[in-house]
Scaffold this motif. Structure first.
Motif, PDB file in Angstrom:
ATOM      1  N   LYS A  91       0.873  -1.154  -0.060  1.00 12.83           N
ATOM      2  CA  LYS A  91       0.031   0.034  -0.038  1.00 12.83           C
ATOM      3  C   LYS A  91       0.818   1.000   0.053  1.00 12.83           C
ATOM      4  N   ALA A  92       1.781   1.365   0.880  1.00 15.26           N
ATOM      5  CA  ALA A  92       2.790   2.542   0.877  1.00 15.26           C
ATOM      6  C   ALA A  92       3.528   2.794  -0.204  1.00 15.26           C
ATOM      7  N   ALA A  93       3.798   1.640  -1.020  1.00 20.61           N
ATOM      8  CA  ALA A  93       4.390   1.650  -2.345  1.00 20.61           C
ATOM      9  C   ALA A  93       3.705   1.993  -3.499  1.00 20.61           C
ATOM     10  N   GLN A  94       2.288   2.116  -3.223  1.00 20.46           N
ATOM     11  CA  GLN A  94       1.269   2.004  -4.208  1.00 20.46           C
ATOM     12  C   GLN A  94       1.299   1.327  -5.384  1.00 20.46           C
ATOM     13  N   LEU A  95       1.335   0.002  -4.747  1.00 21.90           N
ATOM     14  CA  LEU A  95       1.269  -1.161  -5.917  1.00 21.90           C
ATOM     15  C   LEU A  95      -0.189  -1.600  -5.732  1.00 21.90           C
ATOM     16  N   THR A  96      -0.605  -1.738  -6.859  1.00 21.91           N
ATOM     17  CA  THR A  96      -2.200  -2.051  -7.138  1.00 21.91           C
ATOM     18  C   THR A  96      -2.197  -3.693  -6.833  1.00 21.91           C
ATOM     19  N   GLU A  97      -3.524  -3.986  -6.707  1.00 25.58           N
ATOM     20  CA  GLU A  97      -3.671  -5.478  -6.523  1.00 25.58           C
ATOM     21  C   GLU A  97      -3.243  -5.962  -7.785  1.00 25.58           C
ATOM     22  N   THR A  98      -3.320  -5.362  -9.177  1.00 23.92           N
ATOM     23  CA  THR A  98      -2.887  -6.009 -10.350  1.00 23.92           C
ATOM     24  C   THR A  98      -1.325  -5.875 -10.384  1.00 23.92           C
ATOM     25  N   GLU A  99      -0.862  -5.137 -10.100  1.00 26.25           N
ATOM     26  CA  GLU A  99       0.678  -4.936 -10.017  1.00 26.25           C
ATOM     27  C   GLU A  99       1.287  -6.174  -9.035  1.00 26.25           C
ATOM     28  N   VAL A 100       0.727  -6.544  -7.751  1.00 24.38           N
ATOM     29  CA  VAL A 100       1.036  -7.388  -6.737  1.00 24.38           C
ATOM     30  C   VAL A 100       0.829  -8.868  -7.434  1.00 24.38           C
ATOM     31  N   ARG A 101      -0.118  -8.991  -8.229  1.00 19.94           N
ATOM     32  CA  ARG A 101      -0.296 -10.330  -8.646  1.00 19.94           C
ATOM     33  C   ARG A 101       0.529 -10.268  -9.754  1.00 19.94           C
ATOM     34  N   ALA A 102       0.847  -9.515 -10.718  1.00 17.10           N
ATOM     35  CA  ALA A 102       1.873  -9.611 -11.732  1.00 17.10           C
ATOM     36  C   ALA A 102       3.271  -9.868 -11.179  1.00 17.10           C
ATOM     37  N   VAL A 104       4.006 -12.191  -9.463  1.00 14.69           N
ATOM     38  CA  VAL A 104       3.995 -13.603  -9.278  1.00 14.69           C
ATOM     39  C   VAL A 104       3.645 -14.245 -10.544  1.00 14.69           C
ATOM     40  N   GLN A 105       2.572 -13.514 -11.245  1.00 14.87           N
ATOM     41  CA  GLN A 105       2.215 -14.544 -12.337  1.00 14.87           C
ATOM     42  C   GLN A 105       2.680 -13.862 -13.777  1.00 14.87           C
ATOM     43  N   ASP A 106       3.235 -12.690 -13.679  1.00 15.23           N
ATOM     44  CA  ASP A 106       3.634 -12.172 -15.043  1.00 15.23           C
ATOM     45  C   ASP A 106       4.941 -11.807 -15.048  1.00 15.23           C
ATOM     46  N   GLY A 107       5.462 -11.513 -16.375  1.00 17.00           N
ATOM     47  CA  GLY A 107       6.919 -11.045 -16.471  1.00 17.00           C
ATOM     48  C   GLY A 107       6.900  -9.520 -16.710  1.00 17.00           C
ATOM     49  N   ALA A 108       8.014  -8.966 -17.142  1.00 19.31           N
ATOM     50  CA  ALA A 108       8.229  -7.576 -17.484  1.00 19.31           C
ATOM     51  C   ALA A 108       7.128  -7.089 -18.335  1.00 19.31           C
ATOM     52  N   GLU A 109       6.657  -7.835 -19.261  1.00 18.16           N
ATOM     53  CA  GLU A 109       5.728  -7.410 -20.274  1.00 18.16           C
ATOM     54  C   GLU A 109       4.546  -7.196 -20.056  1.00 18.16           C
ATOM     55  N   ALA A 110       4.194  -7.398 -18.646  1.00 20.91           N
ATOM     56  CA  ALA A 110       2.556  -6.890 -18.282  1.00 20.91           C
ATOM     57  C   ALA A 110       2.395  -5.331 -18.281  1.00 20.91           C
ATOM     58  N   SER A 111       1.218  -5.255 -18.895  1.00 17.86           N
ATOM     59  CA  SER A 111       0.671  -4.031 -19.138  1.00 17.86           C
ATOM     60  C   SER A 111       0.723  -3.031 -18.012  1.00 17.86           C
ATOM     61  N   CYS A 112       0.727  -3.485 -16.826  1.00 18.48           N
ATOM     62  CA  CYS A 112       0.406  -2.640 -15.651  1.00 18.48           C
ATOM     63  C   CYS A 112       1.585  -1.829 -15.370  1.00 18.48           C
TER      64      CYS A 112
END
Length: 184
Positions: A91-102, A104-112
């Protein structure tokens, strides 16, 4: 992996005064993490571990630091440390749920991710998989980060890879209030 106990017995309260003071400084009043309790039971390991700490205000922003740590822990399949960092810092780092999930699940090419964050994640991935960067990977990283930040990235990756070895190798049970890896 055991769900309730570490392979090495952690310290139990009451802690020696010096250790309690160290826990208080690190945890700011919260109970000490299992990882810290295990390490603190072995003076040399605890001293070396604390000396490597990279949670002070360094050259990376909190967001950049947490992306590096979360991705490193995710690649090492260290749900323990990933979950602690997500719960405490996302939260303090302003990471969204999508970014947090990414992380683990995505690489550098995730659109977020921004272009700088894509270069950062690609750098983490390369260090994890090959322990080096290609000239193209380094150039992409260098386009967004100065030398101090690049050194910090390497140090964070190495330190949190070590933390992953500790947490996974000791089969540390997940902290009660920590995040859990997202389901695929």
């Amino acid at each position: 992996m055991s769900s309730t106990m570490s392979r090495i017995t952690p310290l139990s309260p009451p802690y020696p005064p010096e250790i309690q003071a160290q826990f208080d400084r690190i945890m700011r009043g919260a109970p000490p993490l299992m990882l810290f309790r295990v390490m603190a039971g072995h003076a040399r390991a605890w001293d070396k571990f604390r000396a490597s700490s990279l949670l002070d205000p360094g050259p990376l922003s909190l967001r950049e630091r947490e992306i590096v740590i979360d991705r490193t822990c995710a690649l090492a399949r260290c749900e323990y440390e990933w979950g602690v960092h997500v719960a405490i810092f996302a939260k303090a780092a302003q990471l969204t749920e999508t970014e947090v999930r990414a992380t683990v699940q995505d690489g550098a090419e995730a659109s977020c991710w921004s272009q700088a964050e894509k270069a950062l994640i690609a750098a983490v991935d390369a260090l994890h998989h090959r322990a080096t960067w290609s000239e193209a990977e380094f150039a992409a990283l260098r386009a967004h980060y100065d030398e101090a930040k690049i050194l910090e990235i390497i140090l964070l990756c190495g330190f949190y890879r070590t933390v992953a070895y500790l947490a996974n190798g000791l089969a540390l049970p997940l902290e009660e209030n920590a995040a859990r890896f997202p389901q695929l």
